[in-house]
Motif scaffolding. Structure first.
Motif, PDB file in Angstrom:
ATOM      1  N   LEU A 243       0.834  -1.203   0.000  1.00 40.50           N
ATOM      2  CA  LEU A 243       0.000   0.000   0.000  1.00 40.50           C
ATOM      3  C   LEU A 243       0.867   1.250   0.000  1.00 40.50           C
ATOM      4  O   LEU A 243       0.576   2.222  -0.714  1.00 40.50           O
ATOM      5  CB  LEU A 243      -0.931   0.000   1.211  1.00 40.50           C
ATOM      6  CG  LEU A 243      -1.856   1.206   1.351  1.00 40.50           C
ATOM      7  CD1 LEU A 243      -2.829   1.284   0.179  1.00 40.50           C
ATOM      8  CD2 LEU A 243      -2.604   1.142   2.662  1.00 40.50           C
ATOM      9  N   ALA A 244       1.946   1.261   0.764  1.00 37.73           N
ATOM     10  CA  ALA A 244       2.837   2.421   0.817  1.00 37.73           C
ATOM     11  C   ALA A 244       3.479   2.677  -0.543  1.00 37.73           C
ATOM     12  O   ALA A 244       3.553   3.834  -0.995  1.00 37.73           O
ATOM     13  CB  ALA A 244       3.911   2.213   1.880  1.00 37.73           C
ATOM     14  N   VAL A 245       3.925   1.632  -1.211  1.00 43.61           N
ATOM     15  CA  VAL A 245       4.540   1.789  -2.530  1.00 43.61           C
ATOM     16  C   VAL A 245       3.513   2.288  -3.535  1.00 43.61           C
ATOM     17  O   VAL A 245       3.785   3.206  -4.330  1.00 43.61           O
ATOM     18  CB  VAL A 245       5.177   0.457  -2.992  1.00 43.61           C
ATOM     19  CG1 VAL A 245       5.587   0.525  -4.447  1.00 43.61           C
ATOM     20  CG2 VAL A 245       6.361   0.107  -2.112  1.00 43.61           C
ATOM     21  N   ARG A 246       2.324   1.716  -3.505  1.00 39.10           N
ATOM     22  CA  ARG A 246       1.276   2.120  -4.440  1.00 39.10           C
ATOM     23  C   ARG A 246       0.860   3.573  -4.194  1.00 39.10           C
ATOM     24  O   ARG A 246       0.709   4.347  -5.143  1.00 39.10           O
ATOM     25  CB  ARG A 246       0.066   1.192  -4.326  1.00 39.10           C
ATOM     26  CG  ARG A 246      -0.993   1.478  -5.375  1.00 39.10           C
ATOM     27  CD  ARG A 246      -2.128   0.498  -5.351  1.00 39.10           C
ATOM     28  NE  ARG A 246      -2.813   0.575  -4.067  1.00 39.10           N
ATOM     29  CZ  ARG A 246      -3.266  -0.473  -3.398  1.00 39.10           C
ATOM     30  NH1 ARG A 246      -3.102  -1.678  -3.878  1.00 39.10           N
ATOM     31  NH2 ARG A 246      -3.896  -0.321  -2.256  1.00 39.10           N
ATOM     32  N   ASN A 247       0.663   3.955  -2.925  1.00 40.05           N
ATOM     33  CA  ASN A 247       0.293   5.335  -2.615  1.00 40.05           C
ATOM     34  C   ASN A 247       1.374   6.311  -3.064  1.00 40.05           C
ATOM     35  O   ASN A 247       1.073   7.365  -3.630  1.00 40.05           O
ATOM     36  CB  ASN A 247       0.045   5.503  -1.114  1.00 40.05           C
ATOM     37  CG  ASN A 247      -1.312   4.994  -0.694  1.00 40.05           C
ATOM     38  OD1 ASN A 247      -2.137   4.616  -1.512  1.00 40.05           O
ATOM     39  ND2 ASN A 247      -1.535   4.980   0.603  1.00 40.05           N
ATOM     40  N   GLY A 248       2.628   5.975  -2.809  1.00 38.82           N
ATOM     41  CA  GLY A 248       3.723   6.852  -3.226  1.00 38.82           C
ATOM     42  C   GLY A 248       3.765   7.035  -4.731  1.00 38.82           C
ATOM     43  O   GLY A 248       3.964   8.151  -5.229  1.00 38.82           O
ATOM     44  N   ALA A 249       3.556   5.951  -5.477  1.00 36.52           N
ATOM     45  CA  ALA A 249       3.570   6.034  -6.942  1.00 36.52           C
ATOM     46  C   ALA A 249       2.392   6.855  -7.454  1.00 36.52           C
ATOM     47  O   ALA A 249       2.553   7.681  -8.371  1.00 36.52           O
ATOM     48  CB  ALA A 249       3.545   4.632  -7.546  1.00 36.52           C
ATOM     49  N   VAL A 250       1.222   6.650  -6.885  1.00 27.03           N
ATOM     50  CA  VAL A 250       0.031   7.396  -7.322  1.00 27.03           C
ATOM     51  C   VAL A 250       0.205   8.887  -7.035  1.00 27.03           C
ATOM     52  O   VAL A 250      -0.099   9.735  -7.885  1.00 27.03           O
ATOM     53  CB  VAL A 250      -1.237   6.842  -6.634  1.00 27.03           C
ATOM     54  CG1 VAL A 250      -2.408   7.774  -6.793  1.00 27.03           C
ATOM     55  CG2 VAL A 250      -1.589   5.478  -7.188  1.00 27.03           C
ATOM     56  N   LEU A 251       0.702   9.216  -5.864  1.00 30.10           N
ATOM     57  CA  LEU A 251       0.889  10.623  -5.517  1.00 30.10           C
ATOM     58  C   LEU A 251       1.961  11.274  -6.387  1.00 30.10           C
ATOM     59  O   LEU A 251       1.798  12.416  -6.841  1.00 30.10           O
ATOM     60  CB  LEU A 251       1.249  10.759  -4.041  1.00 30.10           C
ATOM     61  CG  LEU A 251       0.109  10.460  -3.069  1.00 30.10           C
ATOM     62  CD1 LEU A 251       0.628  10.407  -1.644  1.00 30.10           C
ATOM     63  CD2 LEU A 251      -1.002  11.478  -3.204  1.00 30.10           C
ATOM     64  N   ARG A 252       3.043  10.576  -6.650  1.00 32.33           N
ATOM     65  CA  ARG A 252       4.109  11.111  -7.501  1.00 32.33           C
ATOM     66  C   ARG A 252       3.581  11.380  -8.911  1.00 32.33           C
ATOM     67  O   ARG A 252       3.806  12.456  -9.475  1.00 32.33           O
ATOM     68  CB  ARG A 252       5.291  10.132  -7.542  1.00 32.33           C
ATOM     69  CG  ARG A 252       6.521  10.653  -8.205  1.00 32.33           C
ATOM     70  CD  ARG A 252       7.749   9.760  -8.058  1.00 32.33           C
ATOM     71  NE  ARG A 252       7.535   8.325  -7.871  1.00 32.33           N
ATOM     72  CZ  ARG A 252       7.479   7.670  -6.698  1.00 32.33           C
ATOM     73  NH1 ARG A 252       7.587   8.291  -5.613  1.00 32.33           N
ATOM     74  NH2 ARG A 252       7.294   6.381  -6.618  1.00 32.33           N
ATOM     75  N   ARG A 253       2.849  10.424  -9.456  1.00 31.61           N
ATOM     76  CA  ARG A 253       2.285  10.589 -10.798  1.00 31.61           C
ATOM     77  C   ARG A 253       1.300  11.762 -10.833  1.00 31.61           C
ATOM     78  O   ARG A 253       1.328  12.590 -11.749  1.00 31.61           O
ATOM     79  CB  ARG A 253       1.585   9.293 -11.232  1.00 31.61           C
ATOM     80  CG  ARG A 253       1.023   9.375 -12.643  1.00 31.61           C
ATOM     81  CD  ARG A 253       0.185   8.169 -12.996  1.00 31.61           C
ATOM     82  NE  ARG A 253      -1.040   8.218 -12.214  1.00 31.61           N
ATOM     83  CZ  ARG A 253      -1.591   7.177 -11.611  1.00 31.61           C
ATOM     84  NH1 ARG A 253      -1.035   5.995 -11.693  1.00 31.61           N
ATOM     85  NH2 ARG A 253      -2.710   7.312 -10.936  1.00 31.61           N
ATOM     86  N   THR A 254       0.445  11.851  -9.838  1.00 38.96           N
ATOM     87  CA  THR A 254      -0.548  12.920  -9.795  1.00 38.96           C
ATOM     88  C   THR A 254       0.115  14.288  -9.697  1.00 38.96           C
ATOM     89  O   THR A 254      -0.287  15.230 -10.392  1.00 38.96           O
ATOM     90  CB  THR A 254      -1.495  12.714  -8.602  1.00 38.96           C
ATOM     91  OG1 THR A 254      -2.122  11.434  -8.734  1.00 38.96           O
ATOM     92  CG2 THR A 254      -2.556  13.785  -8.550  1.00 38.96           C
ATOM     93  N   HIS A 255       1.124  14.412  -8.862  1.00 37.40           N
ATOM     94  CA  HIS A 255       1.812  15.696  -8.710  1.00 37.40           C
ATOM     95  C   HIS A 255       2.546  16.097  -9.989  1.00 37.40           C
ATOM     96  O   HIS A 255       2.557  17.276 -10.357  1.00 37.40           O
ATOM     97  CB  HIS A 255       2.774  15.662  -7.535  1.00 37.40           C
ATOM     98  CG  HIS A 255       2.092  15.556  -6.203  1.00 37.40           C
ATOM     99  ND1 HIS A 255       0.899  16.159  -5.904  1.00 37.40           N
ATOM    100  CD2 HIS A 255       2.443  14.902  -5.071  1.00 37.40           C
ATOM    101  CE1 HIS A 255       0.548  15.896  -4.664  1.00 37.40           C
ATOM    102  NE2 HIS A 255       1.478  15.120  -4.128  1.00 37.40           N
TER     103      HIS A 255
END
Length: 171
Positions: A9-21
């Motif tokens: 979950l931490a890896v997925r959240n980090g990737a989603v937030l990075r992509r969104t930003h």
């Protein structure tokens, strides 16, 4: 292997937030470039009124979903699931729709910001369907339709007994 789900979950959240930003930064940069460098006539009022609140949504999603780590590098908290339903899902919809409106405003003109009116209309529709679903759910809890028992589907056993002429008592 401990806390494998939290690490995923931490890896997925980090990737989603990075992509969104990154996408958001590119869209805002592109809008400002078109406005100042190429002197395309566009008003900044719709931009500030409609696009800037999405930065608040992004900040909230980042605070909610960003994983936190201890000083030794171990995972302290994976953050909330950014794929959750409900309000989080609605915030993602608003964010993506606003980004689409920003692309349309960059490609066409300021009239594309009128596409943003879909969000309040969708909100009213979602609230209406939720209220009607709850109302329908509560109608079968005793105080609702008394005529529903007659319309209830009959089991195979009930149908066979009625066919034979046996008296069937319904409760």
């Amino acid at each position: 292997m401990a806390q494998k789900a939290a690490k995923v979950l931490a890896v997925r959240n980090g990737a989603v937030l990075r992509r969104t930003h990154l996408i958001s930064a590119a869209l805002h940069f592109n809008f400002w470039m078109l406005h100042f460098v190429f002197q395309r006539p566009r008003s900044l009022k719709p931009y500030f009124f409609l696009a800037m609140p999405t930065l608040a949504i992004q900040y909230y999603l980042d605070r909610m979903g960003r994983p936190t780590y201890n000083e030794d590098g171990s995972l302290r908290s994976a953050g909330e699931d950014l794929n959750a339903t409900g309000l989080t899902e609605y915030m993602w919809d608003v964010l993506y729709w606003t980004q689409g409106c920003m692309v349309a405003a960059c490609l066409f003109n300021d009239r594309a910001w009128w596409l943003w009116a879909v969000i309040p209309i969708y909100s009213v529709y979602a609230a209406y369907t939720t209220v009607m679903g709850v109302k329908k759910g509560f109608s079968g809890m005793g105080g609702g339709d008394a005529g529903q028992e007659a319309d209830a589907p009959k089991s195979k056993t009930q149908l066979k007994k009625e066919k034979r002429g046996s008296s069937v008592k319904y409760r």
